[in-house]
Design a protein around this motif. Sequence first.
Motif, PDB file in Angstrom:
ATOM      1  N   TYR A  29       0.561  -1.399  11.072  1.00  0.00           N
ATOM      2  CA  TYR A  29       0.405  -0.210  10.231  1.00  0.00           C
ATOM      3  C   TYR A  29       1.569  -0.084   9.250  1.00  0.00           C
ATOM      4  CZ  TYR A  29      -0.257   4.684   8.940  1.00  0.00           C
ATOM      5  OH  TYR A  29      -0.427   5.850   8.234  1.00  0.00           O
ATOM      6  N   GLU A  33      -0.270  -0.819   5.857  1.00  0.00           N
ATOM      7  CA  GLU A  33      -0.645   0.449   5.224  1.00  0.00           C
ATOM      8  C   GLU A  33       0.504   1.123   4.484  1.00  0.00           C
ATOM      9  OE1 GLU A  33      -3.793   1.693   5.128  1.00  0.00           O
ATOM     10  OE2 GLU A  33      -4.394  -0.162   6.125  1.00  0.00           O
ATOM     11  N   ARG A  35       3.455  -0.329   3.623  1.00  0.00           N
ATOM     12  CA  ARG A  35       4.196  -1.287   2.794  1.00  0.00           C
ATOM     13  C   ARG A  35       5.682  -1.436   3.170  1.00  0.00           C
ATOM     14  NH1 ARG A  35       1.081   1.790  -0.177  1.00  0.00           N
ATOM     15  NH2 ARG A  35       2.723   2.906  -1.271  1.00  0.00           N
TER      16      ARG A  35
END
Length: 134
Positions: A29, A33, A35
């Motif tokens: 994650y 998601e 970054r």
Amino acid sequence: MRGSVLCAVRGVWVAATPEELVRQKVIAYLIGELRFPKSLISVEEGTALSGRRSDLVAYMKQEAELLPLLLVECKAKKCSEKALRQLLGYNETWRAPFVALVAAQEWCIYSVASGALPTLPPYETLVATICLKQ
């Protein structure tokens, strides 16, 4: 390997314990998601000061220095007051401005400066928040 999972950060196979599965979901994650740069995430890193190992530490670069940005403690079952105290105790050494306690179905995210956060912002947002305060 059967009963093992490949750690996306360490690049090694580790036992697929319930806590490790939570850790790997958090890593996926953070990288996928939010970054977070994979190269700035450390898994089960210990400190010379306390000798304790933290599940995840995400860093930010500031000039030529790496500074802790987010400290994450992963739990297999659920978040508890005891686990939160453990995380905050670890952060006395790390001094990360953001901490997260993560269980299988639950995230408890805190800004050390302002308290609970509803969600974990993307990496660049966290870094910008810290840079604006300096």
